[in-house]
Scaffold this motif. Structure first.
Motif, PDB file in Angstrom:
ATOM      1  N   MET A  70     -37.781 -88.652 -47.377  1.00  0.00           N
ATOM      2  CA  MET A  70     -36.780 -87.852 -46.690  1.00  0.00           C
ATOM      3  C   MET A  70     -35.377 -88.265 -47.129  1.00  0.00           C
ATOM      4  SD  MET A  70     -38.619 -87.669 -42.910  1.00  0.00           S
ATOM      5  CE  MET A  70     -37.156 -87.387 -42.009  1.00  0.00           C
ATOM      6  N   ILE A  71     -35.175 -89.585 -47.232  1.00  0.00           N
ATOM      7  CA  ILE A  71     -33.855 -90.078 -47.620  1.00  0.00           C
ATOM      8  C   ILE A  71     -33.542 -89.676 -49.052  1.00  0.00           C
ATOM      9  CG2 ILE A  71     -32.543 -92.191 -48.090  1.00  0.00           C
ATOM     10  CD1 ILE A  71     -33.859 -93.388 -45.595  1.00  0.00           C
ATOM     11  N   TYR A  72     -34.533 -89.759 -49.939  1.00  0.00           N
ATOM     12  CA  TYR A  72     -34.303 -89.388 -51.334  1.00  0.00           C
ATOM     13  C   TYR A  72     -33.963 -87.909 -51.453  1.00  0.00           C
ATOM     14  CZ  TYR A  72     -36.682 -93.833 -52.218  1.00  0.00           C
ATOM     15  OH  TYR A  72     -37.054 -95.147 -52.229  1.00  0.00           O
ATOM     16  N   LEU A  73     -34.674 -87.079 -50.714  1.00  0.00           N
ATOM     17  CA  LEU A  73     -34.434 -85.638 -50.769  1.00  0.00           C
ATOM     18  C   LEU A  73     -33.027 -85.293 -50.302  1.00  0.00           C
ATOM     19  CD1 LEU A  73     -35.486 -82.768 -51.239  1.00  0.00           C
ATOM     20  CD2 LEU A  73     -36.321 -82.797 -48.902  1.00  0.00           C
ATOM     21  N   VAL A  74     -32.588 -85.860 -49.191  1.00  0.00           N
ATOM     22  CA  VAL A  74     -31.250 -85.567 -48.682  1.00  0.00           C
ATOM     23  C   VAL A  74     -30.188 -86.094 -49.648  1.00  0.00           C
ATOM     24  CG1 VAL A  74     -29.621 -85.951 -46.792  1.00  0.00           C
ATOM     25  CG2 VAL A  74     -31.997 -85.477 -46.293  1.00  0.00           C
ATOM     26  N   THR A  75     -30.444 -87.229 -50.281  1.00  0.00           N
ATOM     27  CA  THR A  75     -29.495 -87.761 -51.256  1.00  0.00           C
ATOM     28  C   THR A  75     -29.362 -86.819 -52.453  1.00  0.00           C
ATOM     29  OG1 THR A  75     -30.007 -90.024 -50.583  1.00  0.00           O
ATOM     30  CG2 THR A  75     -28.942 -89.742 -52.711  1.00  0.00           C
ATOM     31  N   VAL A  76     -30.478 -86.289 -52.934  1.00  0.00           N
ATOM     32  CA  VAL A  76     -30.433 -85.332 -54.041  1.00  0.00           C
ATOM     33  C   VAL A  76     -29.689 -84.065 -53.618  1.00  0.00           C
ATOM     34  CG1 VAL A  76     -31.858 -83.833 -55.495  1.00  0.00           C
ATOM     35  CG2 VAL A  76     -32.460 -86.231 -55.217  1.00  0.00           C
ATOM     36  N   MET A  77     -29.932 -83.593 -52.388  1.00  0.00           N
ATOM     37  CA  MET A  77     -29.211 -82.402 -51.902  1.00  0.00           C
ATOM     38  C   MET A  77     -27.721 -82.688 -51.780  1.00  0.00           C
ATOM     39  SD  MET A  77     -31.942 -80.608 -49.248  1.00  0.00           S
ATOM     40  CE  MET A  77     -31.474 -81.649 -47.919  1.00  0.00           C
ATOM     41  N   ASN A  78     -27.352 -83.894 -51.364  1.00  0.00           N
ATOM     42  CA  ASN A  78     -25.933 -84.260 -51.305  1.00  0.00           C
ATOM     43  C   ASN A  78     -25.314 -84.247 -52.694  1.00  0.00           C
ATOM     44  OD1 ASN A  78     -25.970 -84.563 -48.550  1.00  0.00           O
ATOM     45  ND2 ASN A  78     -26.142 -86.776 -48.591  1.00  0.00           N
ATOM     46  N   PHE A  79     -26.036 -84.766 -53.673  1.00  0.00           N
ATOM     47  CA  PHE A  79     -25.543 -84.756 -55.054  1.00  0.00           C
ATOM     48  C   PHE A  79     -25.310 -83.319 -55.520  1.00  0.00           C
ATOM     49  CE2 PHE A  79     -26.558 -84.403 -59.598  1.00  0.00           C
ATOM     50  CZ  PHE A  79     -25.499 -85.135 -60.113  1.00  0.00           C
ATOM     51  N   MET A  80     -26.269 -82.432 -55.226  1.00  0.00           N
ATOM     52  CA  MET A  80     -26.114 -81.036 -55.637  1.00  0.00           C
ATOM     53  C   MET A  80     -24.919 -80.389 -54.947  1.00  0.00           C
ATOM     54  SD  MET A  80     -30.044 -79.642 -56.075  1.00  0.00           S
ATOM     55  CE  MET A  80     -30.397 -79.695 -54.348  1.00  0.00           C
ATOM     56  N   ALA A  81     -24.684 -80.725 -53.692  1.00  0.00           N
ATOM     57  CA  ALA A  81     -23.542 -80.149 -52.970  1.00  0.00           C
ATOM     58  C   ALA A  81     -22.220 -80.666 -53.532  1.00  0.00           C
ATOM     59  CB  ALA A  81     -23.644 -80.466 -51.483  1.00  0.00           C
ATOM     60  N   VAL A  82     -22.185 -81.938 -53.915  1.00  0.00           N
ATOM     61  CA  VAL A  82     -20.955 -82.510 -54.472  1.00  0.00           C
ATOM     62  C   VAL A  82     -20.647 -81.906 -55.837  1.00  0.00           C
ATOM     63  CG1 VAL A  82     -19.967 -84.646 -55.427  1.00  0.00           C
ATOM     64  CG2 VAL A  82     -21.044 -84.679 -53.190  1.00  0.00           C
ATOM     65  N   GLU A  83     -21.669 -81.705 -56.657  1.00  0.00           N
ATOM     66  CA  GLU A  83     -21.479 -81.205 -58.024  1.00  0.00           C
ATOM     67  C   GLU A  83     -21.661 -79.697 -58.129  1.00  0.00           C
ATOM     68  OE1 GLU A  83     -20.350 -82.773 -60.543  1.00  0.00           O
ATOM     69  OE2 GLU A  83     -20.583 -84.874 -59.978  1.00  0.00           O
ATOM     70  N   PHE A  84     -21.671 -79.003 -57.025  1.00  0.00           N
ATOM     71  CA  PHE A  84     -21.960 -77.564 -57.000  1.00  0.00           C
ATOM     72  C   PHE A  84     -21.067 -76.755 -57.936  1.00  0.00           C
ATOM     73  CE2 PHE A  84     -20.983 -73.378 -55.133  1.00  0.00           C
ATOM     74  CZ  PHE A  84     -22.224 -72.795 -55.277  1.00  0.00           C
ATOM     75  N   ASP A  85     -19.775 -76.975 -57.876  1.00  0.00           N
ATOM     76  CA  ASP A  85     -18.852 -76.143 -58.647  1.00  0.00           C
ATOM     77  C   ASP A  85     -18.399 -76.784 -59.961  1.00  0.00           C
ATOM     78  OD1 ASP A  85     -17.396 -78.090 -57.410  1.00  0.00           O
ATOM     79  OD2 ASP A  85     -15.819 -76.765 -56.673  1.00  0.00           O
ATOM     80  N   SER A  86     -19.101 -77.811 -60.400  1.00  0.00           N
ATOM     81  CA  SER A  86     -18.778 -78.432 -61.690  1.00  0.00           C
ATOM     82  C   SER A  86     -19.273 -77.547 -62.827  1.00  0.00           C
ATOM     83  CB  SER A  86     -19.451 -79.795 -61.821  1.00  0.00           C
ATOM     84  OG  SER A  86     -18.985 -80.675 -60.851  1.00  0.00           O
TER      85      SER A  86
END
Length: 111
Positions: free
Chosen positions: A1-17
């Motif tokens: 669960m923690i790994y999944l949320v961390t990956v989703m956070n990464f995607m949200a941070v880099e969304f508009d890159s």
């Protein structure tokens, strides 16, 4: 669960890159190290379930913050995206609270 949320956070941070040009090129390495440390801490204190719950709660609410900023403040989506985002956050928070209640009071309620 923690790994999944961390990956989703990464995607949200880099969304508009732009593709191939991340805003934070060292972030994957940093997140990998943090997850490794987190795994070691959790493995060491696995008898203390509160360590997992606290970690998961913190990164999940950070994810809510990222998504709220991305969709609502930055107007990253249209009205339908905002409505779906709002309802998904509400349902996730409600489910999360029920999960916490179940984790802490399951044995008490099953007697």
């Amino acid at each position: 669960m923690i790994y999944l949320v961390t990956v989703m956070n990464f995607m949200a941070v880099e969304f508009d890159s732009p593709q191939g040009k991340p805003k934070y090129p060292k972030l994957p390495s940093i997140l990998f190290i943090l997850l490794l440390v987190n795994t070691l801490i959790y493995y060491t204190f696995q008898h203390l379930y509160l360590v997992f719950v606290t970690t998961y709660t913190a990164i999940t609410f950070y994810h809510f913050y990222l998504i709220y900023n991305l969709i609502h403040k930055a107007k990253g989506g249209g009205p339908l995206s905002q409505k779906l985002s709002r309802w998904s956050l509400i349902s996730y928070i409600g489910s999360f609270l029920l999960w916490l209640f179940d984790m802490f009071y399951c044995e008490l309620l099953s007697r």
